[in-house]
Every structure is written in C-alpha cells, then in structure tokens.
Write an enzyme that holds these catalytic residues in place. Structure first.
Site: not given
Length: 450
Positions: A133, A373-376
């Site tokens: 992100h 979701r790992f900032c993605a």
C-alpha cells in the site's frame, strides 16, 4: 509427509548461524501453556530488530544530541556533523550520483508520499496492483495513475509494465524492488531501461529489497539507472523512526515543500516566503538526527559484509523454509519457487483461520510471524489470500534453528493439534486461557538510571 517433530538440524542442509548480531536475539518470552521460550522473530519483513552495532552507535550519540544546522553550541555542531555525515553514508550505500538528494523522512510511506507530491502537473504514473500500500495508495488516489494487473510471476509482471510503458503516456514508473507477500524480486535494471526508453523515470520502493540485497541508483550504463529509491530504517535494522528518499533533485527542487516550517525557508516576509532548495526544502522542523545516524550505521554495516554473504544466507534460509513447510501435508506455500526472491515465504493451512495459527505459534511456541494480507490487499486477493496468509520472513539475525522451530511447530499443529483452545479475545485471535502476563506489564518498571 506429515510429522509432528523435526530434527533441529535437518540432515540435508547444514546448520546456519545468524549473519549479524541483533538486539533481542536472546529474549525469553512466556508461553500461554506455562514456561518460557527464547523468542523466534520471523516477522522481519514488517519490522526488523536493531543491529547490535546500531544500538551501540545510538547509545554513543545520545549524550551528544543537540539542535542541528543553526545551533552555535559545540554539541550542536557535533549533531549537525553527524546528521550530514549520515546523509553522505546513505547516499554511498545506494550508489547515489553526485547531484542526487538524500531527503530524510519517517518511513518509505512518507518518502513515497513526498515523491508523489513532486510529480509535475499533468504527468502520468504507472504502477502494478502487486504493490504494498505504501507504493500503491500514494499513486492510486490520483486520476493521473494507471494501475495494471500483475502477472503470474515477476517476469510476467515486468512484461506487462513494459508493454504499458511502450505507449509513451507516462512520466514515472513506481515499483517495489521485492514483494512483501512472496519475496519475488522484479528485474529493476530491465524496467529502468524500458522506462527511460519510453521517456519515463523509475522510482523503487526499496523497503523490502534493501535489507536483503545491495542496490545502486547508478548503473554501469546510465540507461539502466534508477531515478529514486525510498527506504525505511525500521526494515533495515535501524528502528529509530527514520527513512529516506534518495535520487534526482530536479522534481524535488521544483515541488512545493513537503512540510511548511522552520528550516525549509531562506526568508519569510509579511507576504512572501523564499523556500530552500535541496534536502532542506522538504525537511522542515527539527530532524530525527538519532534516527538518521542509526539508519546510516545500518547501511554501513550491511555494506561491509563480504560480497554475496547476505544473499547466500537469505537464500539458504528461504530454501529451508520452503522445503520444510512444503513437506507438511496440509500446508500450502504461495509461489514457493520464484526465479528470484528474498527471504519472505507466505503459506496457509487450508481449513484453519490464519490468525488462529499465528496465535498458536506465539502462545505455545514463542514464534512471531505475520498473518493477514500484509498491506498488499489487491495482490493478496489475486493470490487467493482473501482471508489472508501466514508470512515467515528471515533476516540477518535468523538462524536455521529458528526456521526448524517454525516447521516443527506447524507440524505439531497439524498432527496433535494445539494444547489450548483459541478464539477471538478483545478483537484478536488468542488462547481462551492464557498464563502469560498482559503485554503492557511484561517489561515491568523502568530501571533506575545508574
């Protein structure tokens, strides 16, 4: 093969010691089942611990901390020298060109937002939806940005970006050096050449790549140069609140200052302001001198490693992770064998919530991984990780024993199952009965200064 225990030293692969000492490597944490264990940090992709030498450098500098750039006192001159020396060290680490700027920021996110505000009016930006992100939202909120769908691997993603660049519509390509979901590394020199051939520039989110690989802005052939790199200290073993944007100065000198305040001005009158050029233009306020010094020390320490030592250490640990997890029935590794990758491995245990597995690893084994979701989100969703995944990420402080402990713990989860019952407690997954002290009380009172 499904197994509940694995040998601490897998016979097919030699044991690996940490590459560099990090702070907290011997930290012992309580277990929810009772007892204690040495903490295994496999969440380096989110925030890496401080290198021991970085912590020592900070301790050395703190007694001499004072105002910078405008103080007349001797310690102000010392702090100013340290700050500007740090700027030069970061530039050297990244192979900056003579006229490049090093602007200290808070993080990669901050650095990319700064660059986004410096893009000339009307210029278009190209990104892929595989980005973190930090390197997606800075651009996606602008109507001047095209977001292309990523491919099935880094090679296909690069080809899709090249095809879009060839339209000649863009002034900037923004890419991550390495994925924080799969660890895949994009071919940066190839993309730089394609961008420049199409009249565009390239900015690299280096947050996930630089802790694992040396990268230079300048290339042997200027057509392959990178124009900007953004980085974060908290991922580069210097978690003291500093990051940087490093690269070409023309857009930055022409842009409105990122922050308006002291230090960014040459003169202020009743009806006009003359802004400084160079890094001062975008570093208004009192800078994070200690963070900049810490970041520079981390850069210097990584640069001093023998050639390929970092890459070979990471590759061996990643192979061990993929092999160990892949041997467990009931585990799925996401893109286990990319052509080129850093030490980031994402996996799932189908049929079990990822947050339950992460809570179990922490509560019963003292192992820290990342779930979600790992900032993605767009990339994770495209990989089928709509409900998230589990990410194990290695670093210079990771050993083969750390990897083997994770594999053994996941194996036990699949065979004998957790000892405790898990559910959502105060909005987070965790054991329903927990013998550990509350996290906010773990450290106890502040020790009396000596």
């Amino acid at each position: 093969m499904t197994t509940s225990t694995l040998s601490p030293s897998r016979p097919s692969r030699p044991a690996l010691a940490p590459l560099l000492p990090v702070v907290g490597a011997d930290t012992v944490v309580p277990l929810a089942t009772g007892g204690r264990a040495t903490y295994v940090n496999l969440d380096n992709a989110a925030s890496a611990p401080a290198l021991a030498v970085v912590a020592a450098r900070v301790a050395q500098v703190l007694p001499h901390y004072a105002s910078v750039h405008r103080g007349a006192g001797y310690l102000s001159r010392v702090s100013t020298a340290l700050f500007e020396q740090a700027r030069a060290q970061v530039a050297g680490f990244l192979g900056a060109r003579g006229d490049d700027l090093v602007v200290f920021t808070r993080s990669t996110t901050d650095a990319l937002d700064l660059l986004a505000r410096a893009v000339p009016d009307g210029a278009r930006v190209l990104v892929a939806d595989v980005e973190h992100h930090a390197n997606l939202l800075s651009w996606q909120r602008s109507a001047r940005t095209t977001v292309v769908r990523g491919g099935s691997d880094a090679e296909e993603t690069a080809s899709l970006l090249e095809a879009e660049l060839a339209t000649g519509r863009y002034a900037l390509l923004a890419v991550a050096g390495a994925s924080n979901v799969t660890g895949e590394v994009l071919p940066l020199r190839r993309l730089a050449r394609a961008a420049h051939a199409a009249g565009a520039r390239i900015a690299v989110d280096g947050a996930q790549l630089l802790p694992h690989r040396r990268v230079s802005l300048a290339a042997d052939d200027p057509a392959d140069d990178l124009d900007w790199i953004a980085l974060s200290g908290h991922k580069l073993y210097a978690p003291f609140g500093a990051g940087a944007l490093v690269g070409r100065r023309d857009w930055l000198d022409a842009a409105e200052p990122y922050l308006a305040g002291g230090g960014a001005t040459l003169d202020v009158s009743h009806d006009a302001v003359r802004w400084a050029d160079g890094p001062d233009r975008h570093e208004a306020g009192s800078p994070n001198v200690v963070g900049a010094v810490a970041l520079a020390q981390a850069c210097a320490t990584l640069a001093a490693l023998p050639t390929a030592a970092l890459e070979s250490h990471e590759a061996a640990l990643r192979d061990r992770l993929v092999e160990g997890l892949g041997a467990l029935e009931g585990v799925e590794v996401v893109r286990p064998h990319p052509a080129d990758a850093v030490g980031v491995v994402t996996f799932t245990v189908p049929g079990r919530p990822v947050s339950e597995v992460a809570a179990y690893l922490s509560a019963e084994h003292g192992i820290g991984v990342r779930d979600g979701r790992f900032c993605a989100h767009r990339f994770a969703d495209s990989l089928g990780l709509v409900e998230g995944g589990l990410r194990a990420s290695t670093g210079v402080g990771t050993s083969s024993d750390d990897v083997d402990r994770l594999v053994a713990a996941v194996g036990r989860f699949l065979t004998t199952g957790p000892e405790l019952q898990y559910g959502v407690v105060d909005g987070h997954w965790g054991p329903l009965t927990d013998a550990r002290p509350a996290p906010e009380t773990f450290l106890g009172p502040v020790p009396e200064p000596r």
